[in-house]
Design a protein around this motif. Structure first.
Motif, PDB file in Angstrom:
ATOM      1  N   UNK A  74      74.744  22.327  14.214  1.00 26.94           N
ATOM      2  CA  UNK A  74      75.457  23.241  13.328  1.00 26.94           C
ATOM      3  C   UNK A  74      74.694  24.548  13.229  1.00 26.94           C
ATOM      4  N   UNK A  75      75.446  25.586  13.206  1.00 24.39           N
ATOM      5  CA  UNK A  75      74.799  26.881  13.180  1.00 24.39           C
ATOM      6  C   UNK A  75      74.438  27.294  11.763  1.00 24.39           C
ATOM      7  N   UNK A 130      73.869  29.854   8.510  1.00 29.84           N
ATOM      8  CA  UNK A 130      74.691  30.826   7.830  1.00 29.84           C
ATOM      9  C   UNK A 130      73.740  31.703   7.015  1.00 29.84           C
ATOM     10  N   UNK A 153      69.174  29.329  -1.280  1.00 26.16           N
ATOM     11  CA  UNK A 153      70.483  28.676  -1.259  1.00 26.16           C
ATOM     12  C   UNK A 153      70.823  28.139   0.114  1.00 26.16           C
ATOM     13  N   UNK A 161      72.725  24.872   0.941  1.00 26.24           N
ATOM     14  CA  UNK A 161      74.081  24.984   1.441  1.00 26.24           C
ATOM     15  C   UNK A 161      74.207  24.331   2.812  1.00 26.24           C
ATOM     16  N   UNK A 219      76.715  21.666   3.910  1.00 26.12           N
ATOM     17  CA  UNK A 219      77.615  21.903   5.042  1.00 26.12           C
ATOM     18  C   UNK A 219      77.535  20.733   6.015  1.00 26.12           C
TER      19      UNK A 219
END
Lengths: 160, 169
Positions: free
Chosen positions: B86-87, B89, B95, B99, B103
């Motif tokens: 997963x990339x 963000x 955070x 996050x 995710x």
């Protein structure tokens, strides 16, 4: 006011009744930094959707153009060859060597060429002369036959 | 049809094909292979492309079918692909970790959904197709898509609330 609206939209969203536009509103709301604390739960979901939308296919696809051999071109080539053949056949076939106007000159030329032919012809016959020698050889071989005849007569007598 | 013409048709949705394949097959490599396969199939039948009413929807259906075939053969071989990439963000650092973690939770929750719901979530919430298009791609009727979508969204929310309040309540 805005929050109220969002909550309503969320309910619709969960029932699968929102339109694409309304979903876009939700998406922008939840990816912004000002999300109401009790709605934080939804944040990762929309963040995930956004992140996933950015993923791209980077691999190359080898597109090979299949060259289907067209047999029509063979007939085209054949026609071209035929046309060329006919064209050159007519032009080369009628090769005119010309004639002599003066009869004396013509005679000289003719006798010259005849002389050349006879010369070469004689050369040919001279070599054929060797064949005579071969004939002689075979003639002497003929005597061997005679000997065989006599021996066979002798053996016949013995056999009797 | 030339290569550039073909690419012009295919380019707008090739990423969508890839993402749908990845949603179903999970592994990036498998998804790449699937996408390649689908695009090559399209290319080989490029003379028929003009006959298709909607090339994009057609390709999505093709992808779905191809992936199902793959999954079936995987199941019979008893192989399972576990994959997670997963990339990141870019949100504030503090955070971001949090996050990112949640995710990942979403990814895991979606992975646990039944295949049909996974596809619908992918097509609706990630690719923004409308219901009619999804119904056509998946060969379902409109209301069935809505029901499945609603179920999937509710499941995701419920599971997320569970993990979110884990240890708090």
């Amino acid at each position: 006011m805005v929050l109220n609206n969002i909550e309503k939209l969320l309910e619709k969203y969960e029932n699968g009744e929102t339109s694409l536009k309304e979903e876009q509103v939700l998406k922008t709301y939840f990816t912004s930094d000002t999300v109401a604390p009790h709605l934080e739960v939804y944040k990762p979901m929309f963040a995930y959707f956004l992140v996933n939308k950015q993923e791209q296919f980077t691999k190359d696809v080898p597109l090979k153009t299949k060259t289907i051999f067209n047999y029509k071109w063979i007939s085209v080539a054949a026609v071209a060859v035929l046309a060329l053949g006919i064209y050159f056949g007519t032009t080369i076939g009628s090769n005119d060597l010309g004639t002599f106007e003066d009869p004396e000159l013509a005679f000289n030329e003719f006798s010259k060429s005849m002389e050349m032919i006879s010369k070469n012809f004689n050369k040919g016959t001279a070599t054929v002369g060797y064949l005579n020698e071969v004939n002689k050889g075979t003639a002497t071989l003929g005597y061997l036959n005679e000997i065989e005849n006599t021996t066979s007569i002798i053996f016949k007598k013995v056999n009797h | 049809m030339t290569q550039t013409e073909f690419l012009n048709i295919v380019l707008p949705f090739k990423d969508k094909v890839f993402r749908l394949a990845k949603r179903l097959l999970v592994s990036t490599e498998e998804a790449e292979d699937a996408t390649q396969e689908v695009l090559l199939k399209l290319w080989n039948n490029k003379n028929k492309i003009a006959e298709y009413r909607n090339v994009e929807a057609f390709s999505m259906t093709m992808t779905k079918n191809y992936c199902f075939d793959k999954l079936k053969s995987k199941q019979s071989q008893n192989l399972k692909i576990v994959h997670s990439n997963y990339e990141e963000k870019s949100t504030p650092l503090q955070k971001q970790v949090e996050l990112n973690d949640s995710v990942n939770w979403v990814a895991k929750i979606i992975e646990e959904l039944p295949e049909q719901q996974r596809m619908i979530i992918q097509l609706r919430d990630i690719e923004d197709y409308d219901f009619d298009e999804i119904a056509k791609m998946l060969d379902m009727n409109n209301t069935a898509v809505r029901v499945a979508l609603s179920r999937a969204r509710k499941t995701i929310r419920e599971k997320l609330t569970k993990t979110h309040s884990y240890g708090v309540k």
